[in-house]
Scaffold this motif. Structure first.
Motif, PDB file in Angstrom:
ATOM      1  N   TYR A  24      11.488  35.557  -8.141  1.00  0.00           N
ATOM      2  CA  TYR A  24      12.316  36.758  -8.143  1.00  0.00           C
ATOM      3  C   TYR A  24      11.716  37.778  -9.100  1.00  0.00           C
ATOM      4  N   VAL A  25      11.738  39.053  -8.695  1.00  0.00           N
ATOM      5  CA  VAL A  25      11.145  40.126  -9.488  1.00  0.00           C
ATOM      6  C   VAL A  25      12.268  40.990 -10.046  1.00  0.00           C
ATOM      7  N   LEU A  26      12.244  41.195 -11.367  1.00  0.00           N
ATOM      8  CA  LEU A  26      13.287  41.955 -12.050  1.00  0.00           C
ATOM      9  C   LEU A  26      12.659  42.994 -12.964  1.00  0.00           C
ATOM     10  N   VAL A  27      13.343  44.116 -13.132  1.00  0.00           N
ATOM     11  CA  VAL A  27      12.965  45.094 -14.149  1.00  0.00           C
ATOM     12  C   VAL A  27      13.727  44.711 -15.413  1.00  0.00           C
ATOM     13  N   VAL A  28      13.001  44.576 -16.518  1.00  0.00           N
ATOM     14  CA  VAL A  28      13.610  44.152 -17.778  1.00  0.00           C
ATOM     15  C   VAL A  28      13.306  45.180 -18.863  1.00  0.00           C
ATOM     16  N   ARG A  29      13.963  45.035 -19.993  1.00  0.00           N
ATOM     17  CA  ARG A  29      13.716  45.933 -21.124  1.00  0.00           C
ATOM     18  C   ARG A  29      12.284  45.746 -21.630  1.00  0.00           C
ATOM     19  N   PRO A  30      11.620  46.828 -22.038  1.00  0.00           N
ATOM     20  CA  PRO A  30      10.237  46.699 -22.513  1.00  0.00           C
ATOM     21  C   PRO A  30      10.078  45.826 -23.755  1.00  0.00           C
ATOM     22  N   ASP A  31      11.128  45.677 -24.560  1.00  0.00           N
ATOM     23  CA  ASP A  31      11.008  44.867 -25.774  1.00  0.00           C
ATOM     24  C   ASP A  31      11.418  43.411 -25.563  1.00  0.00           C
ATOM     25  N   ALA A  32      11.750  43.026 -24.332  1.00  0.00           N
ATOM     26  CA  ALA A  32      12.178  41.652 -24.052  1.00  0.00           C
ATOM     27  C   ALA A  32      10.967  40.726 -23.966  1.00  0.00           C
ATOM     28  N   ASP A  33      11.114  39.514 -24.510  1.00  0.00           N
ATOM     29  CA  ASP A  33      10.049  38.528 -24.394  1.00  0.00           C
ATOM     30  C   ASP A  33      10.439  37.478 -23.352  1.00  0.00           C
ATOM     31  N   LYS A  34       9.512  36.582 -23.050  1.00  0.00           N
ATOM     32  CA  LYS A  34       9.717  35.625 -21.963  1.00  0.00           C
ATOM     33  C   LYS A  34      10.886  34.675 -22.229  1.00  0.00           C
ATOM     34  N   LEU A  35      11.027  34.213 -23.456  1.00  0.00           N
ATOM     35  CA  LEU A  35      12.119  33.286 -23.767  1.00  0.00           C
ATOM     36  C   LEU A  35      13.485  33.962 -23.633  1.00  0.00           C
ATOM     37  N   LYS A  79       8.901  47.459 -17.863  1.00  0.00           N
ATOM     38  CA  LYS A  79       8.379  46.098 -17.830  1.00  0.00           C
ATOM     39  C   LYS A  79       8.970  45.362 -16.640  1.00  0.00           C
ATOM     40  N   LYS A  80       8.127  44.563 -15.981  1.00  0.00           N
ATOM     41  CA  LYS A  80       8.540  43.789 -14.820  1.00  0.00           C
ATOM     42  C   LYS A  80       8.384  42.313 -15.140  1.00  0.00           C
ATOM     43  N   ALA A  81       9.338  41.506 -14.689  1.00  0.00           N
ATOM     44  CA  ALA A  81       9.273  40.060 -14.890  1.00  0.00           C
ATOM     45  C   ALA A  81       9.321  39.363 -13.538  1.00  0.00           C
ATOM     46  N   ILE A  82       8.417  38.408 -13.336  1.00  0.00           N
ATOM     47  CA  ILE A  82       8.417  37.574 -12.135  1.00  0.00           C
ATOM     48  C   ILE A  82       8.883  36.193 -12.570  1.00  0.00           C
ATOM     49  N   VAL A  83      10.030  35.778 -12.042  1.00  0.00           N
ATOM     50  CA  VAL A  83      10.694  34.558 -12.486  1.00  0.00           C
ATOM     51  C   VAL A  83      10.636  33.519 -11.372  1.00  0.00           C
ATOM     52  N   THR A  84      10.183  32.315 -11.706  1.00  0.00           N
ATOM     53  CA  THR A  84      10.156  31.208 -10.755  1.00  0.00           C
ATOM     54  C   THR A  84      11.298  30.256 -11.085  1.00  0.00           C
ATOM     55  N   LEU A  85      12.098  29.927 -10.067  1.00  0.00           N
ATOM     56  CA  LEU A  85      13.222  29.017 -10.247  1.00  0.00           C
ATOM     57  C   LEU A  85      12.831  27.605  -9.843  1.00  0.00           C
ATOM     58  N   ALA A  86      13.652  26.653 -10.238  1.00  0.00           N
ATOM     59  CA  ALA A  86      13.431  25.261  -9.851  1.00  0.00           C
ATOM     60  C   ALA A  86      13.591  25.125  -8.338  1.00  0.00           C
ATOM     61  N   GLU A  87      13.022  24.079  -7.800  1.00  0.00           N
ATOM     62  CA  GLU A  87      13.039  23.831  -6.355  1.00  0.00           C
ATOM     63  C   GLU A  87      14.472  23.765  -5.823  1.00  0.00           C
ATOM     64  N   GLY A  88      14.740  24.496  -4.740  1.00  0.00           N
ATOM     65  CA  GLY A  88      16.044  24.448  -4.092  1.00  0.00           C
ATOM     66  C   GLY A  88      17.095  25.368  -4.680  1.00  0.00           C
ATOM     67  N   GLN A  89      16.742  26.222  -5.640  1.00  0.00           N
ATOM     68  CA  GLN A  89      17.705  27.143  -6.231  1.00  0.00           C
ATOM     69  C   GLN A  89      17.367  28.567  -5.829  1.00  0.00           C
ATOM     70  N   SER A  90      18.399  29.410  -5.767  1.00  0.00           N
ATOM     71  CA  SER A  90      18.182  30.809  -5.428  1.00  0.00           C
ATOM     72  C   SER A  90      19.222  31.666  -6.131  1.00  0.00           C
ATOM     73  N   ILE A  91      18.962  32.966  -6.162  1.00  0.00           N
ATOM     74  CA  ILE A  91      19.856  33.929  -6.799  1.00  0.00           C
ATOM     75  C   ILE A  91      20.299  34.927  -5.741  1.00  0.00           C
ATOM     76  N   ASP A  92      21.597  35.222  -5.711  1.00  0.00           N
ATOM     77  CA  ASP A  92      22.120  36.280  -4.857  1.00  0.00           C
ATOM     78  C   ASP A  92      22.349  37.497  -5.748  1.00  0.00           C
ATOM     79  N   TYR A  93      21.488  38.513  -5.618  1.00  0.00           N
ATOM     80  CA  TYR A  93      21.560  39.687  -6.488  1.00  0.00           C
ATOM     81  C   TYR A  93      22.884  40.429  -6.352  1.00  0.00           C
ATOM     82  N   TYR A  94      23.425  40.473  -5.142  1.00  0.00           N
ATOM     83  CA  TYR A  94      24.567  41.339  -4.881  1.00  0.00           C
ATOM     84  C   TYR A  94      25.875  40.780  -5.414  1.00  0.00           C
ATOM     85  N   SER A  95      26.035  39.457  -5.399  1.00  0.00           N
ATOM     86  CA  SER A  95      27.271  38.892  -5.934  1.00  0.00           C
ATOM     87  C   SER A  95      27.103  38.438  -7.380  1.00  0.00           C
TER      88      SER A  95
END
Length: 103
Positions: A24-35, A79-95
């Motif tokens: 999943y690709v998200l726009v994040v704050r420029p001062d945010a770190d990975k953790l 800043k853009k973050a590309i996040v990989t989730l565990a197998e079989g999980q997903s995110i619904d952005y709208y809800s």
């Protein structure tokens, strides 16, 4: 620190990553770190994050011609973050919830 997640980045490429690789690709704050990004996603959506990749973009310079001359400005850095989730999980952005597929 405030919530580092700003909004999802919905493009053809990011939609393809979501469908094929579960990323999943998200726009994040420029001062945010990975953790911080990982903790915020796990807390907000209730999923387990396996990896986070970040990319910094510099804002473009913009010029505007006026009667009094040229005005030069700059768009904001982001800043853009590309996040990989565990197998079989997903995110619904709208809800704003996570979904776990059975199987």
């Amino acid at each position: 620190m405030a919530n580092p997640l700003l909004c999802p980045l919905l493009t053809e490429k990011s939609t393809g990553l979501t469908e094929k690789k579960g990323q999943y690709v998200l726009v994040v704050r420029p001062d945010a770190d990975k953790l911080t990004i990982k903790d915020a996603i796990e807390k907000k959506f209730g999923v387990s994050v396996t990896s986070v990749r970040t990319i910094n973009y510099l804002g473009k310079l913009r010029a505007q011609n006026t009667r009094r001359g040229r005005i030069i400005g700059k768009k904001s850095d982001w800043k853009k973050a590309i996040v990989t989730l565990a197998e079989g999980q997903s995110i619904d952005y709208y809800s704003g919830t996570a979904q776990k597929s059975e199987g």
